[in-house]
Design an enzyme around this catalytic site. Sequence first.
Site, PDB file in Angstrom:
ATOM      1  N   ASP A  12       1.244  -1.246   0.343  1.00  0.00           N
ATOM      2  CA  ASP A  12       0.117  -0.380   0.258  1.00  0.00           C
ATOM      3  C   ASP A  12       1.019   1.127   0.194  1.00  0.00           C
ATOM      4  O   ASP A  12       1.881   1.584   0.296  1.00  0.00           O
ATOM      5  CB  ASP A  12      -1.205   0.362   0.912  1.00  0.00           C
ATOM      6  CG  ASP A  12      -1.939  -0.961   1.193  1.00  0.00           C
ATOM      7  OD1 ASP A  12      -2.078  -1.939   0.066  1.00  0.00           O
ATOM      8  OD2 ASP A  12      -2.331  -1.360   2.251  1.00  0.00           O
ATOM      9  N   ASP A  27     -14.405  -3.849  -1.030  1.00  0.00           N
ATOM     10  CA  ASP A  27     -13.837  -3.869  -0.119  1.00  0.00           C
ATOM     11  C   ASP A  27     -15.557  -3.991   0.698  1.00  0.00           C
ATOM     12  O   ASP A  27     -16.530  -3.469   0.288  1.00  0.00           O
ATOM     13  CB  ASP A  27     -13.556  -2.437   0.610  1.00  0.00           C
ATOM     14  CG  ASP A  27     -12.361  -1.841  -0.317  1.00  0.00           C
ATOM     15  OD1 ASP A  27     -11.667  -3.470  -1.117  1.00  0.00           O
ATOM     16  OD2 ASP A  27     -12.098  -1.305  -0.916  1.00  0.00           O
TER      17      ASP A  27
END
Length: 242
Positions: free
Chosen positions: A9, A131
């Site tokens: 990330d 998500d």
Amino acid sequence: MIEIIPAIDIINGKCVRLKQGDFSQQTTYGADPVEVAKGFETCGAGRLHIVDLDAARTGQQQNLETIKRIALGTNLKIDVGGGIKTTKQVQNLLNSGIDAINIGSTAIKQPELFSNWLEEFGNNRIWLSADVRKEQISISGWQEQTSMSITTLLDEFVKKGLKTAVITVIERDGMMNGPEIRLYEKLKRHFPRLTIIASGGVSARVDLMELEQIGISKAIVGKALYEKTQESINLKTWMNLC
């Protein structure tokens, strides 16, 4: 054997991890994501999952050059997600040398556009990034909760040719307490031909074994590869490749 996909990330060009998607709870693990990616490749990884967290928040691809450097500096097959809203952004990423793109919020807000991308760029290169919190979809970098269920979303796009979906369980992300096996088992039963990539909570070999037993062939692993704890996964040891 289930494939481990290490995760990177990126915020401000640095390698970080968040806890349950909370930007206020971030830990920086490497100043240069390229070196982190090379380390994963040395350990035998063949794929890499990248999330541009800045783009997820702002919609601006300010980490595109970092992503290009990772693609040019390794032989990893790379998928990238985070804040992708326009066809131009899709083209920029595909031209950077990556293998596939994960589309999240745009697939929810502009389903016709996402379906067009599936057709134009191919379902091998356009993936869905879902998500999930309590089996409902969250968007905009996990900052906005919807009432749409993951099952409804997948059903809609599988009919349009969707081949691969990265499904992240937010409650498990960064917590190292195991994946949401029941959800993945349910989704695999409903969508047996869909490649489901599990993400969130994977922290031990037993987690990977349980996912494999229910038909999941790929799992994204983040924090467990960075944290030096007894429970965490040692990529070198587990893959037994170096």
